[in-house]
Every structure is written in C-alpha cells, then in structure tokens.
Design a protein around this motif. Structure first.
Motif, PDB file in Angstrom:
ATOM      1  N   TYR A 162      23.113 103.981 -31.959  1.00 48.11           N
ATOM      2  CA  TYR A 162      23.700 105.207 -31.431  1.00 48.11           C
ATOM      3  C   TYR A 162      24.887 104.853 -30.538  1.00 48.11           C
ATOM      4  CZ  TYR A 162      19.628 107.823 -33.066  1.00 48.11           C
ATOM      5  OH  TYR A 162      18.669 108.402 -33.847  1.00 48.11           O
ATOM      6  N   ALA A 163      25.810 105.802 -30.411  1.00 47.09           N
ATOM      7  CA  ALA A 163      27.006 105.589 -29.598  1.00 47.09           C
ATOM      8  C   ALA A 163      26.654 105.225 -28.156  1.00 47.09           C
ATOM      9  CB  ALA A 163      27.882 106.836 -29.632  1.00 47.09           C
ATOM     10  N   LEU A 164      25.545 105.756 -27.666  1.00 46.74           N
ATOM     11  CA  LEU A 164      25.141 105.466 -26.287  1.00 46.74           C
ATOM     12  C   LEU A 164      24.910 103.978 -26.043  1.00 46.74           C
ATOM     13  CD1 LEU A 164      22.718 108.343 -25.185  1.00 46.74           C
ATOM     14  CD2 LEU A 164      24.771 107.569 -23.995  1.00 46.74           C
ATOM     15  N   SER A 165      24.634 103.232 -27.113  1.00 45.07           N
ATOM     16  CA  SER A 165      24.346 101.806 -26.944  1.00 45.07           C
ATOM     17  C   SER A 165      25.578 101.021 -26.486  1.00 45.07           C
ATOM     18  CB  SER A 165      23.811 101.212 -28.252  1.00 45.07           C
ATOM     19  OG  SER A 165      24.816 101.208 -29.259  1.00 45.07           O
ATOM     20  N   ILE A 166      26.779 101.553 -26.729  1.00 38.18           N
ATOM     21  CA  ILE A 166      28.001 100.849 -26.301  1.00 38.18           C
ATOM     22  C   ILE A 166      28.734 101.609 -25.194  1.00 38.18           C
ATOM     23  CG2 ILE A 166      28.336  99.770 -28.557  1.00 38.18           C
ATOM     24  CD1 ILE A 166      30.634 101.857 -28.981  1.00 38.18           C
ATOM     25  N   ALA A 167      28.199 102.754 -24.794  1.00 38.37           N
ATOM     26  CA  ALA A 167      28.874 103.590 -23.800  1.00 38.37           C
ATOM     27  C   ALA A 167      28.602 103.109 -22.382  1.00 38.37           C
ATOM     28  CB  ALA A 167      28.420 105.041 -23.942  1.00 38.37           C
ATOM     29  N   SER A 168      29.539 103.419 -21.492  1.00 39.79           N
ATOM     30  CA  SER A 168      29.299 103.229 -20.061  1.00 39.79           C
ATOM     31  C   SER A 168      28.442 104.410 -19.613  1.00 39.79           C
ATOM     32  CB  SER A 168      30.623 103.202 -19.296  1.00 39.79           C
ATOM     33  OG  SER A 168      31.429 102.130 -19.723  1.00 39.79           O
ATOM     34  N   SER A 228      27.721 114.443 -29.593  1.00 34.49           N
ATOM     35  CA  SER A 228      26.286 114.493 -29.344  1.00 34.49           C
ATOM     36  C   SER A 228      25.721 113.091 -29.162  1.00 34.49           C
ATOM     37  CB  SER A 228      25.596 115.182 -30.521  1.00 34.49           C
ATOM     38  OG  SER A 228      24.218 114.891 -30.564  1.00 34.49           O
ATOM     39  N   LYS A 229      24.640 112.984 -28.470  1.00 34.89           N
ATOM     40  CA  LYS A 229      23.982 111.683 -28.270  1.00 34.89           C
ATOM     41  C   LYS A 229      23.408 111.130 -29.575  1.00 34.89           C
ATOM     42  CE  LYS A 229      19.355 113.397 -27.075  1.00 34.89           C
ATOM     43  NZ  LYS A 229      18.269 113.375 -26.075  1.00 34.89           N
ATOM     44  N   GLU A 230      23.356 111.955 -30.622  1.00 30.27           N
ATOM     45  CA  GLU A 230      22.838 111.519 -31.914  1.00 30.27           C
ATOM     46  C   GLU A 230      23.888 110.818 -32.763  1.00 30.27           C
ATOM     47  OE1 GLU A 230      19.644 111.773 -32.522  1.00 30.27           O
ATOM     48  OE2 GLU A 230      19.374 112.805 -30.600  1.00 30.27           O
ATOM     49  N   ILE A 231      25.138 110.832 -32.324  1.00 30.13           N
ATOM     50  CA  ILE A 231      26.225 110.203 -33.079  1.00 30.13           C
ATOM     51  C   ILE A 231      26.077 108.678 -33.035  1.00 30.13           C
ATOM     52  CG2 ILE A 231      28.723 109.820 -33.120  1.00 30.13           C
ATOM     53  CD1 ILE A 231      28.013 112.554 -34.060  1.00 30.13           C
ATOM     54  N   ASN A 232      26.347 108.012 -34.172  1.00 32.90           N
ATOM     55  CA  ASN A 232      26.240 106.555 -34.187  1.00 32.90           C
ATOM     56  C   ASN A 232      27.606 105.891 -33.996  1.00 32.90           C
ATOM     57  OD1 ASN A 232      27.571 106.087 -36.788  1.00 32.90           O
ATOM     58  ND2 ASN A 232      25.709 106.840 -37.762  1.00 32.90           N
ATOM     59  N   ILE A 233      27.585 104.571 -33.903  1.00 30.30           N
ATOM     60  CA  ILE A 233      28.792 103.806 -33.596  1.00 30.30           C
ATOM     61  C   ILE A 233      29.884 104.011 -34.642  1.00 30.30           C
ATOM     62  CG2 ILE A 233      29.737 101.476 -33.362  1.00 30.30           C
ATOM     63  CD1 ILE A 233      27.105 100.615 -32.160  1.00 30.30           C
ATOM     64  N   PHE A 234      29.491 104.014 -35.919  1.00 31.65           N
ATOM     65  CA  PHE A 234      30.488 104.150 -36.981  1.00 31.65           C
ATOM     66  C   PHE A 234      31.180 105.507 -36.911  1.00 31.65           C
ATOM     67  CE2 PHE A 234      27.349 101.327 -39.405  1.00 31.65           C
ATOM     68  CZ  PHE A 234      27.889 100.188 -38.848  1.00 31.65           C
ATOM     69  N   GLU A 235      30.438 106.538 -36.565  1.00 28.10           N
ATOM     70  CA  GLU A 235      31.025 107.868 -36.443  1.00 28.10           C
ATOM     71  C   GLU A 235      32.023 107.929 -35.287  1.00 28.10           C
ATOM     72  OE1 GLU A 235      27.752 111.042 -37.898  1.00 28.10           O
ATOM     73  OE2 GLU A 235      26.972 109.568 -36.473  1.00 28.10           O
ATOM     74  N   VAL A 236      31.712 107.198 -34.217  1.00 30.92           N
ATOM     75  CA  VAL A 236      32.648 107.141 -33.081  1.00 30.92           C
ATOM     76  C   VAL A 236      33.935 106.432 -33.484  1.00 30.92           C
ATOM     77  CG1 VAL A 236      33.041 106.189 -30.772  1.00 30.92           C
ATOM     78  CG2 VAL A 236      30.855 107.244 -31.325  1.00 30.92           C
ATOM     79  N   GLU A 237      33.793 105.309 -34.194  1.00 27.51           N
ATOM     80  CA  GLU A 237      34.983 104.599 -34.664  1.00 27.51           C
ATOM     81  C   GLU A 237      35.832 105.498 -35.549  1.00 27.51           C
ATOM     82  OE1 GLU A 237      35.038 100.163 -35.276  1.00 27.51           O
ATOM     83  OE2 GLU A 237      32.975 100.597 -35.874  1.00 27.51           O
ATOM     84  N   ASP A 238      35.166 106.316 -36.358  1.00 27.54           N
ATOM     85  CA  ASP A 238      35.876 107.225 -37.247  1.00 27.54           C
ATOM     86  C   ASP A 238      36.648 108.280 -36.452  1.00 27.54           C
ATOM     87  OD1 ASP A 238      36.457 107.815 -39.975  1.00 27.54           O
ATOM     88  OD2 ASP A 238      35.193 109.587 -39.843  1.00 27.54           O
ATOM     89  N   ILE A 239      36.079 108.744 -35.360  1.00 27.09           N
ATOM     90  CA  ILE A 239      36.745 109.728 -34.497  1.00 27.09           C
ATOM     91  C   ILE A 239      38.032 109.142 -33.933  1.00 27.09           C
ATOM     92  CG2 ILE A 239      36.580 110.956 -32.284  1.00 27.09           C
ATOM     93  CD1 ILE A 239      33.583 111.371 -32.917  1.00 27.09           C
ATOM     94  N   PHE A 240      37.959 107.911 -33.436  1.00 25.24           N
ATOM     95  CA  PHE A 240      39.159 107.258 -32.896  1.00 25.24           C
ATOM     96  C   PHE A 240      40.179 106.990 -34.000  1.00 25.24           C
ATOM     97  CE2 PHE A 240      36.484 106.348 -29.200  1.00 25.24           C
ATOM     98  CZ  PHE A 240      37.396 106.460 -28.162  1.00 25.24           C
ATOM     99  N   GLU A 241      39.696 106.619 -35.194  1.00 23.72           N
ATOM    100  CA  GLU A 241      40.595 106.338 -36.306  1.00 23.72           C
ATOM    101  C   GLU A 241      41.345 107.593 -36.743  1.00 23.72           C
ATOM    102  OE1 GLU A 241      42.565 104.466 -39.499  1.00 23.72           O
ATOM    103  OE2 GLU A 241      41.564 103.667 -37.722  1.00 23.72           O
ATOM    104  N   LYS A 242      40.655 108.720 -36.802  1.00 22.62           N
ATOM    105  CA  LYS A 242      41.298 109.980 -37.195  1.00 22.62           C
ATOM    106  C   LYS A 242      42.343 110.400 -36.163  1.00 22.62           C
ATOM    107  CE  LYS A 242      37.536 111.814 -40.036  1.00 22.62           C
ATOM    108  NZ  LYS A 242      36.444 112.820 -40.152  1.00 22.62           N
ATOM    109  N   ALA A 243      42.027 110.185 -34.891  1.00 26.37           N
ATOM    110  CA  ALA A 243      42.994 110.516 -33.833  1.00 26.37           C
ATOM    111  C   ALA A 243      44.230 109.637 -33.969  1.00 26.37           C
ATOM    112  CB  ALA A 243      42.354 110.327 -32.465  1.00 26.37           C
ATOM    113  N   HIS A 244      44.009 108.364 -34.294  1.00 24.30           N
ATOM    114  CA  HIS A 244      45.130 107.437 -34.462  1.00 24.30           C
ATOM    115  C   HIS A 244      46.034 107.868 -35.611  1.00 24.30           C
ATOM    116  CE1 HIS A 244      47.356 103.666 -34.492  1.00 24.30           C
ATOM    117  NE2 HIS A 244      47.079 103.537 -35.771  1.00 24.30           N
TER     118      HIS A 244
END
Length: 242
Positions: free
Chosen positions: A102-108, A188-204
C-alpha cells in the motif's frame, strides 16, 4: 544436454509458475495493447521504478524461459535449467509485483499540518524540529494547499523593518495569502505503490508538477491526513531482494 531429474524438474516448474505470475502482474500494471513479456518489461521500466529495478533480471529470465519451454530436444532432455538461486529470486519478484504494498508503506506518516488560524511561530518551530519545508494547511477542516518555508522567508523579507521581523501576531493565513498554488492530490489508504507512481506519471505527462500526494481514509481533502508522499519518496523506494 542434461537428463531431467526430480529436483531440476521441480525447479523448472516453480520457475514457470513464477514467470507466469510476473507476466500476469506486468499486464495488470503496464496495461498496453501488447502482452509480450519483453515489451511489457521495456515499457514498464520507463514508468515504474520497481520494473526498472528488475529490468535486466526479467529480460534474462525471459531468455531462460524460452530456452526451457521452446528448445527441448526431446522428452526428458532440455537445453537449460534454472538453479535454485534464480528460482528463489524470480519468486520474490513475482510476489512484489503480484502483491504490491500500500502507498502508506512508503509515505511519511508523521504529517505535520496546520490550521489557517495557527500562529506562524508554530510552523517555524516545526521547520526547526523536523526539518520539513512544506506543510498541508487546513481551513474548516479541509486542506487548502501547502505552506512552504520559502514563502515564509519571502514574507519576512517583505515585512522586515529596521532589519527586524515581528512574527508574534502573524498567522498561517497571512502567509497563505501570498503562497502560490501547489498541485497536490488526495488518495485513499487502499491505493498501492504502483497506482501512486501512475498518478505522478500522468501529472508529468500533463506537464504538471505534482508536489505531493496526501493519503486519507477515503481520498478526500476534508479527512485527516494519514501520510504524505513526495516524488522523492518514490525515488528512495528500495525494491532490491536478496
């Protein structure tokens, strides 16, 4: 050529299972109109840090898999076989790709945030104590954006009198009035790491600089922040396996 034995056959079967798991995971993650393993690896490595980390290994495993599956000379004889180290490694990769954290695993998780009516002295104390330079700011319990240390410095320079700045009566809202809009997103806290990377990639791709992703219970701006992820957090992810 080597005669097949029970142990090597078990290794080959485990390798094939893990390879197929990696292939299925790559199709789910990369999502392109080409399901060839090596193409998924090549395209995925440009988008996702985890695939880039294992790119060379996966390309070698693709060649090994082709040798095992397609280059058998006859029943009981084969060109190549995976050793235990290779099998263990591809199984670990399969587990990482198939069951992403989950994204929380790498979050501050210690998200320091402030209210519009807070004294700016609380913010300067947080900068001193935690070394952070950006803080989510809330108004009526809804996130309004980010307050940055650089904007505080600019405000101080603008309001300096006789080389002195009095911050005792300054509120967060005073600085936010001159703060530029930073692009942030909520997930959401249910989002995983790959989905987060995808969010940043789309913004880029949209040429939008996404400063941070804030994790909440359901991905809403009016919920308590559970964690925050910056582009730097993605760079620092360690996907290496023994």
């Amino acid at each position: 050529m080597k005669a097949v034995n029970k142990n090597s056959q078990q290794l080959s079967e485990r390798f094939e299972v893990a390879y197929n798991q990696v292939h299925d995971a790559l199709k789910d993650i990369v999502q392109i109109n080409d399901e060839r393993f090596v193409v998924l690896v090549k395209v995925g490595a440009k988008k996702y840090q985890v695939i880039e980390t294992f790119k060379k290994d996966l390309e070698q495993y693709a060649r090994l898999r082709n040798a095992i599956v397609h280059e058998k000379m006859e029943v009981g004889f084969y060109i190549a076989e995976p050793n235990a180290k290779v099998v263990n490694h591809i199984e670990k990769i399969a587990n990482i790709l198939s069951k992403p954290n989950y994204a929380l695993s790498i979050a501050s998780k210690n998200v320091i945030n402030f209210d519009y009516n807070d004294s700016i002295l609380k913010v300067t104390a947080a900068i001193r104590d935690y070394g952070y330079s950006k803080f989510p700011v809330y108004k009526n319990k809804t996130c309004q954006g980010l307050l940055t240390a650089s904007s505080i410095m600019k405000w101080m320079a603008k309001n300096m009198k006789n080389n002195v700045v009095n911050l005792s009566d300054v509120k967060v809202s005073d600085i936010m009035a001159m703060e530029k809009q930073y692009t942030i997103d909520f997930i959401s806290k249910e989002i995983n790491i790959f989905e987060v990377e995808d969010i940043f990639e789309k913004a880029h791709k949209k040429k939008t600089k996404l400063e941070a992703v804030i994790i909440t219970e359901n991905g809403r701006a009016d919920e308590r922040p559970l964690g925050i992820i910056t582009p730097w957090d993605l760079i620092e992810i360690d996907y290496t396996v023994d």
